[in-house]
Design an enzyme around this catalytic site. Structure first.
Site, mmCIF file in Angstrom:
data_model
loop_
_atom_site.group_PDB
_atom_site.id
_atom_site.type_symbol
_atom_site.label_atom_id
_atom_site.label_comp_id
_atom_site.label_asym_id
_atom_site.label_seq_id
_atom_site.Cartn_x
_atom_site.Cartn_y
_atom_site.Cartn_z
ATOM 1 N N ASP A 104 37.327 42.906 42.725
ATOM 2 C CA ASP A 104 36.206 41.844 42.386
ATOM 3 C C ASP A 104 34.846 41.989 43.061
ATOM 4 O O ASP A 104 33.884 42.344 42.561
ATOM 5 C CB ASP A 104 36.469 40.231 42.752
ATOM 6 C CG ASP A 104 37.607 39.892 41.700
ATOM 7 O OD1 ASP A 104 38.225 40.810 41.121
ATOM 8 O OD2 ASP A 104 37.569 38.682 41.325
ATOM 9 N N ASP B 117 35.549 27.179 46.582
ATOM 10 C CA ASP B 117 34.818 27.992 47.456
ATOM 11 C C ASP B 117 33.512 28.102 47.415
ATOM 12 O O ASP B 117 32.708 28.176 48.285
ATOM 13 C CB ASP B 117 35.554 29.420 47.689
ATOM 14 C CG ASP B 117 36.935 29.319 48.118
ATOM 15 O OD1 ASP B 117 37.168 28.655 49.072
ATOM 16 O OD2 ASP B 117 37.698 30.168 47.542
#
Ligand code: ARG
Length: 403
Positions: free
Chosen positions: A16, A125
């Site tokens: 990612d 997050d």
């Protein structure tokens, strides 16, 4: 699109963030500095380094933050006995403000005007990173590619990687991977089959603990020393915060301590199911409560327990650097002045139980509590008056109710 001069990217070297690195370089056409924090996730950093070099990054930062993580974030949180929704030891939540702090520090050092992270738009997050940046340096912009690009699925992500010759590990080609976050405090696993809370988690999800069923048949006895609320030794051996947590992780993992299968409420408004392994943290929570039980005054202990859910929620929601968290921390820290001594625990098939505690600052009085003849003056008749006065309003209430 706003013009950006230089970006510091929170970079793990995984698929990612490798894709995000490429996307930032392409989209903003500016220099990207990568920052990789060693929080004890147990990964090699050479591959991340090599991949960043291959992507043309000139300023690659890989920083060992293990001691700072445990001493300045994990231990202050443990002083509060913090648990979110009664069960979660906040292993991911507490790591984000530390990473954000360093992203901001590096941005200032290298003159970057933005930081970037790989958190998605659905999770907690992103809040933790961005609220921290807001509190530490509001002049720094935040780029969250997952909210900005038009990649909408795992498939499209892989297509992007292929197009830009970003190597995709073979195990990532087929099914989507679990979303895993690991550090010295915990491992968290979410996604895939876990998204159905009615489904039992497969055994292979657990990476750091043995199944309690397979744990040793012999219990293991350990002693943890505390000074002013913080653990400082294991079995009489003084250790640094990170070394101590690492040691307890080993012990806990062997005895299957710290597994949690939880459905929690995310700040963003949805429920999610995750599997956590918090080995040393689980042992430390039990041990800290053990030492507090003999060293804290009753009202002080109860006040701590009242504010604890609020404090835990602040950390979960990303408000570590907010004034109200700091105010609560000051209260918690002050309570710990006499929380020193030793706690002995038994680790056995998934449990960590306190079996004894001792402190030079103990408030416990055997003389006072004893059923035997006591040297301390305690007039039993005082208890009679105490009960009579406490019962006064109950007697009025019962009489009015016609009982
Ligand atoms: N749900 C947990 C939390 O919000 C874990 C998040 C883990 N993050 C991740 N990228 N998998 O604290």
């Amino acid at each position: 699109m706003t013009k950006i001069e230089k970006i510091v990217l929170s970079y793990s070297g995984g698929l990612d963030t490798s894709i995000i690195l490429k996307w930032l370089q392409e989209t903003y056409g500016c220099e990207v500095v990568t920052f990789t924090a060693d929080l004890g996730q147990g990964e090699e950093f050479e591959p991340a380094q090599a991949k960043a070099e291959m992507a043309g990054v000139r300023d690659i930062r890989i920083v060992d933050l293990r001691e700072e993580f445990v001493s300045d974030f994990v231990f202050p949180m443990l002083r509060a006995n913090a648990l979110y929704e009664g069960q979660y030891l906040l292993g991911s939540s507490i790591a984000r403000p530390l990473i954000a702090k360093h992203l901001v520090g590096i941005a200032r050092e290298v003159g970057a005007d933005a930081i970037a992270h790989g958190a998605t738009g659905k999770g907690n997050d992103q809040l933790r990173f961005e609220l921290a940046v807001n509190a530490l340096d509001p002049s720094i912009k935040v780029i969250a590619p997952w909210r900005q690009w038009n990649i909408r699925s795992r498939m499209q992500l892989l297509e992007y990687a292929e197009k830009h010759r970003i190597p995709v590990p073979s195990d990532k080609r087929g099914e989507a991977p679990f979303s895993i976050d690991a550090n010295l405090l915990h491992t968290s696993t979410e996604g895939k089959s876990l998204e159905n809370p009615a489904e039992v988690a497969p055994d292979h999800i657990y990476q750091r603990t043995v199944d309690p069923v397979d744990a040793p048949d012999a219990p293991e006895i350990i002693t943890i020393g505390f000074e002013r609320g913080d653990p400082v030794s294991v079995n009489g051996k003084a250790m640094t915060p990170a070394a101590l947590l690492t040691e307890l992780n080993g012990l806990g993992g062997r005895h299957g301590v710290g597994r949690l299968d939880l459905v929690e409420n995310r700040f963003i408004g949805m429920k999610s199911r995750g599997i956590y392994e918090t080995r040393g943290g689980t042992i430390l929570l039990a041990a800290h409560r053990g030492i507090e039980s003999i060293t804290l005054d009753r009202a002080a202990a109860h006040l701590k327990d009242e504010i604890m859910p609020r404090y835990a929620e602040l950390i979960y929601n990303g408000f570590w650097f907010a004034p109200e968290r700091e105010m609560l921390q000051a209260l918690i820290d002050q309570s710990q002045a006499f929380v020193s001594g030793e706690v002995t625990l038994r680790l056995y098939k998934g449990s960590a139980s306190v079996i004894s505690r001792a402190s030079p600052c103990s408030l416990y009085s055997a003389d006072l509590v004893t059923f035997e003849e006591s040297a301390i003056a305690f007039d039993h008749h005082d208890a009679e008056g105490f009960i009579r006065l406490n019962g006064l309003r109950l007697r009025s209430w019962a009489a009015r109710n016609g009982r």
